[in-house]
Design a protein around this motif. Structure first.
Motif, short mmCIF file in Angstrom:
data_model
loop_
_atom_site.label_atom_id
_atom_site.label_comp_id
_atom_site.label_asym_id
_atom_site.label_seq_id
_atom_site.Cartn_x
_atom_site.Cartn_y
_atom_site.Cartn_z
N GLN A 456 28.55 27.77 -43.56
CA GLN A 456 28.79 27.11 -42.27
C GLN A 456 27.71 27.45 -41.26
OE1 GLN A 456 32.39 28.38 -40.30
NE2 GLN A 456 32.46 26.60 -38.97
N HIS A 457 27.26 28.71 -41.25
CA HIS A 457 26.24 29.13 -40.29
C HIS A 457 24.88 28.52 -40.61
CE1 HIS A 457 29.15 32.65 -40.60
NE2 HIS A 457 29.44 32.07 -39.46
N ILE A 458 24.58 28.36 -41.89
CA ILE A 458 23.29 27.77 -42.27
C ILE A 458 23.24 26.30 -41.85
CG2 ILE A 458 21.74 27.27 -44.19
CD1 ILE A 458 22.10 30.28 -43.43
N TYR A 459 24.33 25.58 -42.06
CA TYR A 459 24.40 24.21 -41.56
C TYR A 459 24.25 24.18 -40.04
CZ TYR A 459 25.78 21.46 -45.70
OH TYR A 459 25.79 20.79 -46.89
N CYS A 460 24.98 25.06 -39.36
CA CYS A 460 24.95 25.10 -37.90
C CYS A 460 23.55 25.38 -37.37
CB CYS A 460 25.91 26.17 -37.38
SG CYS A 460 27.61 25.62 -37.17
N TYR A 461 22.87 26.32 -37.98
CA TYR A 461 21.54 26.69 -37.47
C TYR A 461 20.60 25.48 -37.55
CZ TYR A 461 17.66 29.72 -36.23
OH TYR A 461 16.60 30.31 -35.55
N HIS A 462 20.61 24.79 -38.67
CA HIS A 462 19.76 23.61 -38.81
C HIS A 462 20.06 22.58 -37.71
CE1 HIS A 462 18.86 24.93 -43.01
NE2 HIS A 462 17.75 24.27 -42.79
N MET A 463 21.34 22.29 -37.51
CA MET A 463 21.68 21.22 -36.59
C MET A 463 21.51 21.63 -35.13
SD MET A 463 22.01 18.73 -38.48
CE MET A 463 22.17 17.71 -37.02
N THR A 464 21.75 22.90 -34.82
CA THR A 464 21.51 23.37 -33.45
C THR A 464 20.03 23.27 -33.13
OG1 THR A 464 23.39 24.89 -33.57
CG2 THR A 464 21.75 25.33 -31.89
N LEU A 465 19.20 23.69 -34.07
CA LEU A 465 17.75 23.59 -33.88
C LEU A 465 17.31 22.13 -33.80
CD1 LEU A 465 14.85 24.65 -33.82
CD2 LEU A 465 14.95 24.88 -36.31
N PHE A 466 17.77 21.30 -34.71
CA PHE A 466 17.33 19.90 -34.73
C PHE A 466 17.74 19.16 -33.45
CE2 PHE A 466 17.38 19.75 -39.66
CZ PHE A 466 16.10 20.28 -39.69
N LYS A 467 18.94 19.43 -32.96
CA LYS A 467 19.38 18.76 -31.72
C LYS A 467 18.48 19.14 -30.56
CE LYS A 467 23.13 18.26 -28.40
NZ LYS A 467 24.47 18.70 -27.94
N GLU A 468 18.23 20.42 -30.40
CA GLU A 468 17.40 20.86 -29.27
C GLU A 468 15.96 20.38 -29.45
OE1 GLU A 468 16.30 22.36 -25.71
OE2 GLU A 468 18.32 22.04 -26.51
N TRP A 469 15.48 20.40 -30.69
CA TRP A 469 14.12 19.93 -30.95
C TRP A 469 13.97 18.45 -30.58
CZ3 TRP A 469 9.40 21.32 -31.37
CH2 TRP A 469 8.46 20.50 -32.00
N SER A 470 14.94 17.64 -30.95
CA SER A 470 14.86 16.21 -30.67
C SER A 470 14.83 15.95 -29.16
CB SER A 470 16.03 15.46 -31.31
OG SER A 470 17.26 15.78 -30.67
N ASN A 471 15.50 16.80 -28.39
CA ASN A 471 15.52 16.63 -26.93
C ASN A 471 14.15 16.89 -26.30
OD1 ASN A 471 18.25 16.01 -26.95
ND2 ASN A 471 18.89 18.13 -26.57
N ARG A 472 13.27 17.56 -27.02
CA ARG A 472 11.97 17.92 -26.47
C ARG A 472 10.86 16.94 -26.85
NH1 ARG A 472 12.00 24.09 -25.40
NH2 ARG A 472 14.22 24.48 -25.29
N LEU A 473 11.19 15.96 -27.67
CA LEU A 473 10.20 14.98 -28.09
C LEU A 473 10.10 13.87 -27.06
CD1 LEU A 473 11.07 14.69 -31.90
CD2 LEU A 473 9.58 16.33 -30.75
N ILE A 474 8.90 13.68 -26.48
CA ILE A 474 8.74 12.69 -25.42
C ILE A 474 8.06 11.41 -25.90
CG2 ILE A 474 8.73 14.48 -23.65
CD1 ILE A 474 5.68 14.18 -23.50
N SER A 475 7.48 11.45 -27.09
CA SER A 475 6.86 10.24 -27.63
C SER A 475 7.87 9.53 -28.52
CB SER A 475 5.60 10.58 -28.42
OG SER A 475 5.88 11.53 -29.43
N PRO A 476 7.75 8.21 -28.67
CA PRO A 476 8.70 7.47 -29.51
C PRO A 476 8.68 7.99 -30.95
CG PRO A 476 7.37 5.97 -28.19
CD PRO A 476 6.75 7.33 -28.04
N VAL A 477 9.84 8.14 -31.53
CA VAL A 477 9.93 8.51 -32.94
C VAL A 477 9.75 7.25 -33.76
CG1 VAL A 477 11.41 9.47 -34.74
CG2 VAL A 477 11.46 10.46 -32.43
N LYS A 478 8.70 7.19 -34.54
CA LYS A 478 8.44 5.99 -35.30
C LYS A 478 8.03 6.33 -36.72
CE LYS A 478 3.68 5.57 -33.56
NZ LYS A 478 2.74 4.68 -32.86
N VAL A 479 8.38 5.42 -37.62
CA VAL A 479 8.03 5.57 -39.02
C VAL A 479 6.61 5.02 -39.21
CG1 VAL A 479 8.62 4.95 -41.39
CG2 VAL A 479 10.43 5.32 -39.70
#
Length: 503
Positions: A456-479
């Motif tokens: 449970q903690h390993i899943y949580c760590y990934h998603m807590t990091l990913f959520k905060e990381w995504s909030n810091r991206l200012i350029s459009p996310v594009k493929v």
């Protein structure tokens, strides 16, 4: 409900163990504790659900003697094929507590989890699950914020390592730095990395370098997370090698540190640390093809007092200090049992430090009271398992760290030893002279694992990091045009009208 109490006499001779000291305690099924994420399988979806049982006596005290206590767990309910199909596994920690883990096939309704002892229900058993319970292999992503709440994930500000790793990256414009990142790390023979993009619950990547096989671990991680939670739109570069890449000083002074995700951090780098591929794979494959994980490693069959009072090490020759440990083992054979399992980095010294010995089961390590954690090429990724195994860990001082090291405290969770191992003999002798304190540290380490390093903690760590990381991206996310799309695999879906091949 009429609860019963049962006498446990700890001098009983059985197939499980022999004990010399007799003590009668009364197991109180009402006071016995049952807790863990596996009791909420409709909200918390993991590769294997799990929960804990700890026997409590009629005086409200935990039963800790090394006696096997036979709890019976059943999972009942209905599926499209009739009764729910489940697989239940018991991990007896032989300290009065048991970890119960289980998997289910596809989905179940009207689930009832029963925990019994001698046919009497324990604690609040039976546990009725109101909502439909889906297998982790089903595609049933939850809203991210609800998922974080259901899993009781920490806010990123309470995750010291995440806060530290991201403090320099408050606003990230990948449109401006993508080209520079590839130029900076364009060393195909020595550096391999992958550029990942997550957009509209689809995962895309492009890898660079000669050795990119380790991409399979992040592929599996993102695919597994996508089945249970709506991923934030984001992009990142993942270092596939051992050594951190975003070094302090040098070109970084003028170009600024580049945000690189790595499985290992170091004091002289700015890499953003993820849970290692090793602990993450053991999480994803829990009760699957991986035999060793943070739950199974807690299976205990040797009580503390019966462990050999000696420092133990097995591993390859990936650091000079590991060879020094061989010298110390020869000089102090009553204090250290150490051997090298494979010579690669110092092949020309095999005659001096060999012979190499066969690998042994990791569970065999815990026949020994003291575990010696010596760095490999970087941090030794075995540390989580050593902390969970019920022996006392001696950890070498190191510039390298995993995602959880900042929460560890010396002499609370482990005994520190100097980088050059100059005090290791002294520290082992201290442990032998302070056995009660040594056991206390070992127990606290296992408690740390229970609170920080389980699936449970390993899943949580990934998603807590990913959520905060995504909030810091200012350029459009594009493929980007040359990216490869990952095919998400799943066995069923909880979305109406969706077939398994629509993703």
């Amino acid at each position: 409900m009429n609860y019963q109490m049962f006498s446990l006499q700890y001098c009983v001779i059985s197939t499980f163990l022999l004990l010399s000291n007799c003590q009668n305690q009364i197991l109180d099924v009402a006071k016995t504790q049952v807790w863990g994420p596996g009791l909420k399988p409709d909200d918390i979806v993991l590769p294997a659900r799990y929960f804990f049982i700890h026997a409590i006596d009629n005086n409200g005290k935990k039963i800790t003697s090394m006696t096997h206590i036979n709890f019976q767990v059943s999972i009942d309910g209905y599926s499209k094929d009739g009764k729910c199909r489940s697989n239940i596994n018991y991990i007896d920690r032989e300290d009065g507590s048991v970890i119960v883990r289980y998997t289910i096939a596809d989905f179940c309704e009207q689930v009832e989890i029963s925990v019994k002892y001698n046919s009497s229900h324990v604690a609040q058993s039976p546990y009725y699950i109101q909502n439909k319970v889906y297998s982790e292999r089903c595609y049933c992503p939850q809203n991210l914020d609800i998922w974080l709440l259901n899993n009781r994930c920490s806010d990123f500000l309470k995750e010291k390592q995440i806060s530290w790793d991201l403090h320099l990256f408050k606003r990230v414009n990948f449109s401006a730095i993508r080209e520079n990142i590839l130029k900076r790390y364009n060393a195909p023979e020595s550096i391999s990395l992958c550029h990942y993009v997550v957009k509209q619950q689809q995962i895309w990547r492009k890898c660079f370098g000669k050795y990119t096989g380790f991409k399979m671990f992040m592929d599996a991680t993102l695919s597994a997370l996508a089945r249970v939670v709506w991923l934030p739109e984001m992009e990142f570069y993942l270092n596939l090698g051992d050594w951190p890449l975003s070094r302090k000083g040098g070109q970084q002074r003028t170009s600024g540190p580049y945000p690189i995700f790595s499985w290992c951090g170091s004091d002289d780098s700015y890499d953003i640390t993820l849970p290692t591929y090793d602990i993450t794979e053991s999480t994803l494959e829990n009760m699957g093809r991986v035999m060793l994980d943070m739950l199974s490693v807690q299976q205990t069959d040797i009580p503390w007092d019966n462990k050999e009072e000696i420092g133990f090490f097995r591993g390859r020759d990936s650091r000079r200090e590991r060879l020094k440990l061989i010298d110390l083992a020869r000089k102090f054979p009553d204090l250290i049992n150490a051997s090298i399992t494979n010579f690669f980095f110092f092949r020309n010294e095999e005659q001096k430090y060999g012979p190499r010995v066969p690998h042994i089961s990791f569970m065999e390590f815990f026949r020994y009271k003291y575990q010696l954690n010596i760095d490999g090429a970087v941090a030794a990724y075995r540390l989580p398992y050593l902390l969970a195994g019920g022996s006392l860990v001696f950890k070498q001082e190191s510039p390298y760290y995993e995602h959880f090291y900042s929460k560890l405290l010396p002499y609370k969770h482990y005994v520190p030893i100097k980088r050059d191992l100059s005090d290791i003999i002294e520290k082992i002798r201290w442990a032998k002279d302070n056995d009660i304190r040594a056991k206390e540290i070992a127990l606290t380490a296992r408690k740390f694992v229970e609170e920080n390093l389980l699936p449970q903690h390993i899943y949580c760590y990934h998603m807590t990091l990913f959520k905060e990381w995504s909030n810091r991206l200012i350029s459009p996310v594009k493929v980007l045009p040359d990216m490869e799309k990952l095919s998400l695999s799943y066995s069923c879906s909880c979305e109406k009208g969706q077939n398994r091949d629509e993703l």
